[in-house]
Design a protein around this motif. Sequence first.
Motif, PDB file in Angstrom:
ATOM      1  N   LYS B   7      16.499  -7.186  49.621  1.00 28.98           N
ATOM      2  CA  LYS B   7      16.168  -6.414  50.831  1.00 28.98           C
ATOM      3  C   LYS B   7      16.859  -5.051  50.786  1.00 28.98           C
ATOM      4  CE  LYS B   7      16.290  -6.561  55.844  1.00 28.98           C
ATOM      5  NZ  LYS B   7      16.939  -7.134  57.007  1.00 28.98           N
ATOM      6  N   ARG B   8      18.129  -5.075  50.361  1.00 32.36           N
ATOM      7  CA  ARG B   8      18.875  -3.806  50.258  1.00 32.36           C
ATOM      8  C   ARG B   8      18.199  -2.868  49.273  1.00 32.36           C
ATOM      9  NH1 ARG B   8      23.702  -6.965  49.648  1.00 32.36           N
ATOM     10  NH2 ARG B   8      23.932  -6.189  47.531  1.00 32.36           N
ATOM     11  N   LEU B  11      15.197  -1.405  50.958  1.00 31.84           N
ATOM     12  CA  LEU B  11      15.589  -0.425  51.983  1.00 31.84           C
ATOM     13  C   LEU B  11      16.047   0.873  51.333  1.00 31.84           C
ATOM     14  CD1 LEU B  11      17.529  -2.725  54.497  1.00 31.84           C
ATOM     15  CD2 LEU B  11      15.360  -1.568  54.916  1.00 31.84           C
ATOM     16  N   SER B  12      16.816   0.737  50.255  1.00 32.62           N
ATOM     17  CA  SER B  12      17.322   1.929  49.563  1.00 32.62           C
ATOM     18  C   SER B  12      16.175   2.747  48.978  1.00 32.62           C
ATOM     19  CB  SER B  12      18.291   1.498  48.457  1.00 32.62           C
ATOM     20  OG  SER B  12      18.636   2.597  47.656  1.00 32.62           O
ATOM     21  N   ALA B  15      14.006   4.319  51.821  1.00 36.45           N
ATOM     22  CA  ALA B  15      14.672   5.380  52.586  1.00 36.45           C
ATOM     23  C   ALA B  15      14.843   6.636  51.727  1.00 36.45           C
ATOM     24  CB  ALA B  15      16.026   4.893  53.082  1.00 36.45           C
ATOM     25  N   LYS B  16      15.194   6.439  50.454  1.00 35.12           N
ATOM     26  CA  LYS B  16      15.412   7.599  49.568  1.00 35.12           C
ATOM     27  C   LYS B  16      14.181   7.768  48.680  1.00 35.12           C
ATOM     28  CE  LYS B  16      20.347   7.121  49.924  1.00 35.12           C
ATOM     29  NZ  LYS B  16      21.636   6.967  49.320  1.00 35.12           N
ATOM     30  N   ARG B 338      26.523   6.624  44.415  1.00 38.77           N
ATOM     31  CA  ARG B 338      26.530   5.585  45.448  1.00 38.77           C
ATOM     32  C   ARG B 338      27.819   4.767  45.443  1.00 38.77           C
ATOM     33  NH1 ARG B 338      20.639   2.986  44.595  1.00 38.77           N
ATOM     34  NH2 ARG B 338      21.266   1.649  46.309  1.00 38.77           N
TER      35      ARG B 338
END
Lengths: 223, 481
Positions: B7-8, B11-12, B15-16, B338
Amino acid sequence: MTTMLETKDLAYWYENGSRPLFKDVNLTFEAGKSYAIVGQSGTGKTTFLSLLAGLDHPKAGEILYDNETLKKIGLTNYRRRDVSIVFQAYNLFNYMSPVNNLMTAMAITNAEHRGDQEYAKRMLEQIGIPKGDFNRNVTHLSGGQQQRVAIARTMCCDAALVVADEPTGNLDEQNTKAVINQFQSIAHDQGKCVIIVTHEPEVAKQCDVEIQLADREFQTVVR
Amino acid sequence: MKMNFVKRAWLSLSAKWGRSILLVLVTSTILMFVLAGLLISHAASQATAEAKKSVGATLTLSANREAAFKKMQSGSTTSKPKKITMTPVKLSDAKKIARSGNISSMNATATTSVDAKSFDTVSTTSSSTGMMGMRGGSSSSTGDVTVNGVTSTSDVSSFTSKSSKITKGRGIKASDEGTNNVVIESELAKQDNLTVGDTMTVKQTTGNKTTYKLKIVGIYKASSSASSGMGMMGSDPSNAVYTSYTFANTIKGSKYKDTADSVTFKISNPAKTTAVKKAGDKLINTSTYSLTTDDNSYQTVKKSMNTVSGFANKIVWLVAAAGTVILALIVIMMVRERRYEIGVLLSLGESRFKIAAQFFTELVMVLIVSLAIAGIGGQFVGNQLGQQLVTQAQTSQTSETSGPMGQGGGQPGGMRSGGMGGQRSGGFSQKKAAKTKLSTTVTATEMAELGGFGLSIMFVSVAIGSLGIMRLEPKKVLIDD
């Protein structure tokens, strides 16, 4: 009150430093209380906090959580299960919304309410984040709001120990007051142990116990 | 929630999106070249396999001219003119070879000549330019019609190379054995007003000059270049007719029954030409007969395709290695960029393995999109690059095999009679090889292989890039910096 965290003959020094930042530190931290660690810049209060948070190993002595050494628990397990950290720079996931930040933290720490989005929203509502901001990217929130999201993150996790490094360092007076109230609520209402590193006397005064670090020695002031 | 890193990752990436698009572009480019290499490599293997079918290889059983020549030199001490005695091939021997395996078909050929009786032959003044010498070795007198006895015209080189074509009726088939069926050239048919179903009469040139009635079952058209050398001495190529080899033997005489001037075998798997020849040699008397192979066409195509395939494999591995380095550098930069995020994850108690897994998942998601783009682009790049490579490889191959004499690479046709004055169609196989095209079509297999390559590249890149994650101390990132 029961002892949650205890340091025994704790000492720390940098590899290239000849003198230790602090040594022979013997302190106890109890559940349901808030602690403020104060001192001048460079005295080692943040380093001390990083040891309590399980981010680093002490050079000498040991830390016990629930009468078990952190070495035995394992730092990763300790960070996941027992301690929650709030940073001065908030350190939220900048590609996520407040809700997803909380959901992610709950998932990683295997919290009781993991996967419960409504619970995450309730936590955000409780600390004063407007509903309209729940699903916005966190970078669109103000500094005060971001710090509150960071605090909500600790509230969502089941860790009994909350450590915060200069949590009000970037906040104005009004937001500082709100954040401190939240920490007090976490300690007194949720029965957690809250340890805050701060250089602001006003913040320290509001905590139950003030620990002053000067000349590599800790002095405890109980109110 | 153990798969929270998936999921991360999503999302990453979402979003980017700017960074994600860049990653997709870089990955697509790498995969496109890997796919192009895979396509060319596969197409080259396919082309080699096709070459086995199309250009094939042949084995010819004929009289051992060299041995016969030696026998002639040592056997005669008188001042009489010396004569080479060529023994015709026994069909029983040929059938044994045909049964030995890897032989798809056999074509017996027997050539002789007759005189026209019921019709006029075509005569031209320049017909002698393609003189090939007398066939068969048995004819003592040359007639004006060349009789090419074969098992099947479809196996004759001039027909397989399309320089001769059946225009009416049909060609000679194995079922014509024992019949007087004949296929005549269109010029001869036109001149004598003959068509399929008509009969024509011919007579032997020697002996009791027996007359034979032939039934026309087909008419063929020979191109001028192909027919220029077809006829017997001085005969116009249009006077060449095709019959079953049994009829040619009948004209030659009873002692030629169940024999042939030569027998050509088509090898089903040209890669086994040498083995087939070895097995065949054991079945014949090599002092009387010889087995000659001709897989030059196959070898020419195989060599050029191996060159293309080798180059394609180099492309695949070079691009894969370069891609791994590029992506590893990107991952290393991503880790540096990151490190705060990694620090927070570590402070929350996330395992380093799962953080690396998040980066890997992000790249796998990028890979899925890139595979689609590369699938489209790789086809185009593969086509362009493949044809360029084939042209280069075949140009160098042709000049290499042609040599100063302009020979080589020739495929023997069904008419080849192993030194007894046969016909060679030297240019045929080279023409075939030059026409070889790579079929660079993206299939599920290639996409699966590409996916495998992509995953490996991603895995190695993340493994290298994750060394930073494994060493990262959360205190240094979150507190000291």
